[in-house]
Design a protein around this motif. Structure first.
Motif, PDB file in Angstrom:
ATOM      1  N   ARG A  45      48.195  38.959  37.183  1.00  0.00           N
ATOM      2  CA  ARG A  45      47.230  39.818  37.869  1.00  0.00           C
ATOM      3  C   ARG A  45      45.812  39.562  37.357  1.00  0.00           C
ATOM      4  O   ARG A  45      45.085  40.477  36.944  1.00  0.00           O
ATOM      5  CB  ARG A  45      47.617  41.304  37.726  1.00  0.00           C
ATOM      6  CG  ARG A  45      48.956  41.643  38.349  1.00  0.00           C
ATOM      7  CD  ARG A  45      49.216  43.141  38.347  1.00  0.00           C
ATOM      8  NE  ARG A  45      49.181  43.702  37.006  1.00  0.00           N
ATOM      9  CZ  ARG A  45      50.180  43.636  36.127  1.00  0.00           C
ATOM     10  NH1 ARG A  45      51.304  43.023  36.473  1.00  0.00           N
ATOM     11  NH2 ARG A  45      50.074  44.199  34.928  1.00  0.00           N
TER      12      ARG A  45
ATOM     13  N   ASP B 102      41.956  38.265  37.951  1.00  0.00           N
ATOM     14  CA  ASP B 102      40.938  38.170  38.993  1.00  0.00           C
ATOM     15  C   ASP B 102      40.209  36.840  38.812  1.00  0.00           C
ATOM     16  O   ASP B 102      39.418  36.663  37.880  1.00  0.00           O
ATOM     17  CB  ASP B 102      39.953  39.331  38.870  1.00  0.00           C
ATOM     18  CG  ASP B 102      38.895  39.308  39.977  1.00  0.00           C
ATOM     19  OD1 ASP B 102      38.977  38.404  40.849  1.00  0.00           O
ATOM     20  OD2 ASP B 102      38.003  40.170  39.954  1.00  0.00           O
TER      21      ASP B 102
ATOM     22  N   GLY C 198      39.588  38.644  44.340  1.00  0.00           N
ATOM     23  CA  GLY C 198      40.892  39.263  44.167  1.00  0.00           C
ATOM     24  C   GLY C 198      41.916  38.199  43.896  1.00  0.00           C
ATOM     25  O   GLY C 198      41.853  37.487  42.914  1.00  0.00           O
ATOM     26  N   ASP C 199      42.883  38.083  44.764  1.00  0.00           N
ATOM     27  CA  ASP C 199      43.884  37.036  44.613  1.00  0.00           C
ATOM     28  C   ASP C 199      43.301  35.738  45.156  1.00  0.00           C
ATOM     29  O   ASP C 199      42.156  35.667  45.572  1.00  0.00           O
ATOM     30  CB  ASP C 199      45.158  37.404  45.381  1.00  0.00           C
ATOM     31  CG  ASP C 199      46.381  36.667  44.844  1.00  0.00           C
ATOM     32  OD1 ASP C 199      47.483  37.015  45.262  1.00  0.00           O
ATOM     33  OD2 ASP C 199      46.199  35.750  44.014  1.00  0.00           O
TER      34      ASP C 199
END
Length: 732
Positions: A647, A649, A653-654
């Protein structure tokens, strides 16, 4: 229209009788005088000077003008200033084919005689005029004049760097030679010298296999006891051509040893040339100390007789040998001097060769940007001087090695297409296939990569050597690792470093040995096999201790050692982000973006394992940005997977979804071509806009159609507009 289409599938170049009849139907309606003018014009060529036509036809001026006016009015000829041209090439061809054999011979003889006396009665320049005269005398069956004219045309074409045309003319001269009883006296050269001249033109045209055929034929004519110098020079070329055609050192060096034995000692051009070529092959065979000694002998003789061409050639080899022995500055000094001598003497082959070796020396020092600039500059000069197939392809492939490491894979693909457009031979064929296989694997096209490797194996099958076996093993291991099979990659890499003579074969070639070590260590780390990773560290240590680099080591060898150490730690489950950060910084100093991206990926993994998410995100974002820009799928997807699992950044975001171009696998150059296709440009117009060859443009268009899954250019243009790919930044 049907007949025209049918000509595209005819096995012969001759115009089909049915189509010839259609074309001649209009001609048959003309008056006898008009048809006489057309027949003479057809023999002269597509464009016809009025004065030359008048002297050939021998009609009264008024009658000639009436006949010409009729041909123009019936739209068979077009008048332009003092010239006429056939309105269509098919008409020209049909009229010429319709001539009776006797008329054809007589007209060619007449045109040749007039052109010989009135050389200004054509818009062709000197070389083109020489070519026309050779063709006319040949068609007139005047063997004596055709022989001398063909040799003159060959020399004129050579001066224009039109080596394929020069070869065609000298081959015609050799065909005519037996028909002329006093050919040697007439031309001022022996038959064996004419054959040697043909070999030179074939070599310059990039047809080395043909050049070797000529040399073998010439060697059969010479008595080595009666003429040892000529025999020695033939063996010198024989050895060189075998090297270009990728034959083994064991096969070619005996020819150069024989050349050195036959050509007597003493200050002569032949002796200097033989020694210079032998020194080059000794250098390539890694017999560096011997090469230095022989090159120094060649330089001494060349200076004594004032032959700066041979001196420059020998200094080129000397510089390469000294650089390989670790005497880098002395080697570069000799290479610079070699290039200056070659430019001063306008020896363009040696200018190109200087670029090959100087770029290679810089690359071994990890000065990749400089090496790239010299290689591409040399390739441009080679194309300008008609040496694109001979030296241009080799220089572009050298540039590809630098482009691979620097991470400019779009330009790498473009250069490979330029190489393939030259229809390479010998060494260039397998080097191109090697580069393609790496590029395919890098961008995730693993089936294409494996097909390229299989093609390499077929090339190497007749003469398998340790080096070729090592190349295929390295490529197989790389493809296995990047496609997600580290176990197979480790197995192959271990087999590679265990090959017979691997210590001398692999470490002497940084482009094989270093990638194999890095691949094997990475695979061992993925498999958590610390002992396996240690094998590659030990191998590098053994190479260094045994001094198989002859005192000269790759400029980035310390970073290689650091990366192997980091992989060994990773294999043992040890976490050390600082080590990977140092490796990334090391590659960054040399501009090696590919390996820097990989190191940042591993650094991000180590930060995640150590619990530092901020530093992990920074390293991962850098690795993803670089690998995305390069197009390296293995690293890009590996970083993206890490970011999702941890997770992180890494921007937006992804990971951003792939663009239409990325999804379709379109390269930057293909996007430029697609935008031009959408505008309705032809292949030739695309080539002119992008400064590439028409053949390369055609290949790009074919690849684009396949990637888009469309049948033609119109559908490709529509798809481009639908996907927003019909706009691209083009060269100014």
């Amino acid at each position: 229209a049907e007949e025209l289409l049918a000509t595209r599938t005819q096995p012969s170049d001759a115009l089909p009788a049915s189509l010839r009849g259609i074309v001649l139907a209009r001609v048959d309606t003309l008056s006898e005088n008009a048809r006489l003018v057309l027949r003479s014009a057809a023999v002269i060529g597509r464009r016809v000077d009025h004065r030359l036509l008048a002297a050939t036809v021998t009609l009264p001026e008024a009658v000639l003008l009436d006949a010409l006016r009729e041909c123009v009015e019936q739209q068979v000829l077009v008048a332009e200033d003092l010239e006429y041209r056939f309105r269509h090439a098919l008409v020209h061809e049909a009229v010429y084919d319709d001539l009776l054999p006797g008329d054809r011979v007589a007209l060619h003889s007449r045109v040749a005689a007039v052109l010989t006396d009135q050389r200004t009665w054509t818009d062709a320049g000197g070389p083109q005029l020489a070519s026309e005269l050779a063709c006319h005398w040949y068609a007139a069956h005047d063997s004596r004049r055709a022989l001398t004219a063909s040799l003159e045309a060959a020399r004129a074409a050579e001066q224009m760097y039109a080596y394929p045309e020069a070869l065609a003319h000298v081959e015609r001269a050799l065909e005519l030679w037996p028909q002329v009883g006093d050919a040697a006296e007439l031309t001022g050269m022996r038959h064996v010298d004419a054959v040697r001249y043909a070999a030179t033109q074939a070599e310059m045209a990039g047809s080395t296999d043909r050049a070797l055929d000529f040399i073998r034929a010439a060697a059969g004519e010479v008595d080595a006891d009666a003429d040892p110098v000529t025999a020695g020079l033939l063996h010198e070329r024989w050895g060189r051509y075998l090297w270009i055609l990728n034959h083994s050192t064991e096969e070619l060096l005996p020819h150069l040893d024989e050349a050195a034995r036959l050509v007597p000692d003493g200050p002569s051009p032949a002796r200097a040339r033989v020694l210079a070529t032998r020194g080059q092959q000794l250098m390539l065979a890694e017999r560096l100390a011997e090469s230095v000694e022989v090159c120094e002998q060649a330089i001494a003789i060349a200076q004594q007789i004032g032959d700066q061409v041979v001196e420059g050639h020998a200094r080129n080899t000397l510089g390469s040998a000294l650089a390989a022995l670790g005497k880098t500055e002395a080697g570069l000094e000799q290479l610079h001097l070699s290039r200056e001598l070659a430019e001063r003497t306008r020896s363009w082959m040696d200018v190109a060769r200087a670029a090959v070796n100087e770029g290679g020396a810089l690359q071994s020092l990890a000065r990749y940007e400089e090496a790239l600039r010299i290689s591409l500059g040399g390739a441009a000069l080679a194309r300008e001087r008609g040496l694109d197939r001979y030296f241009g392809a080799f220089l572009r492939l050298n540039a590809c090695e630098a482009l691979w490491l620097l991470g400019d894979w779009s330009e790498l693909e473009e250069q490979l297409r330029e190489v393939d457009a030259t229809q390479p031979v010998g060494i260039d064929v397998w080097r191109s296939a090697e580069a393609w296989s790496l590029l395919y694997a890098g961008v995730g096209q693993f089936e294409a990569a494996r097909a390229a490797i299989d093609a390499l194996r077929k090339m190497f099958a007749p003469t398998v050597t340790e080096k070729f076996d090592a190349i295929c093993t390295m490529l197989d291991a790389t493809c296995a690792l990047w496609s997600g099979d580290p176990t197979r990659a480790l197995e192959l890499a271990r087999a590679g470093i265990a090959l017979p003579r691997a210590d001398t074969t692999l470490c002497a070639d940084e482009g094989i040995g270093i990638p194999l070590l890095l691949c094997g260590a990475a695979a061992a780390a993925d498999c958590r096999d610390a002992q396996g990773a240690r094998e590659f560290v030990d191998t590098l240590d053994r190479w260094i201790v045994s001094d198989h680099w002859h005192g000269g080591q790759p400029g980035a060898l310390d970073v290689v050692a650091a990366q192997l150490g980091a992989e060994t730690m990773r294999a043992g489950g040890m976490v050390d982000a600082g080590t990977w950060a140092a490796v990334a910084a090391g590659w960054g100093r040399f501009g090696v973006r590919t390996r820097m991206a990989y190191a940042r990926w591993r650094e991000a993994e180590a930060h995640v394992a150590g619990g530092d998410r901020d530093l992990a995100a920074t390293a991962a974002a850098t690795a993803h940005a670089i690998s995305h820009d390069i197009g390296w799928v293995w690293v890009r997807d590996g970083v993206a997977s890490l970011a999702r699992r941890a997770r992180l950044d890494i921007g937006g975001g992804d990971v951003e979804p792939p663009s239409p171009a990325e999804r379709l696998g379109l390269t930057a150059r293909e996007l430029e071509v697609l935008a031009l296709v959408a505008e309705g440009r032809t292949n030739r117009q695309i080539a002119q806009t992008l400064f590439i060859s028409a053949k390369t443009a055609s290949v790009h268009v074919s690849n684009i159609l396949a990637k888009l899954g469309v049948a033609n250019r119109g559908e490709a243009g529509a798809a481009a507009r639908r996907l927003g790919l019909d706009r691209a930044e083009l060269p100014a």
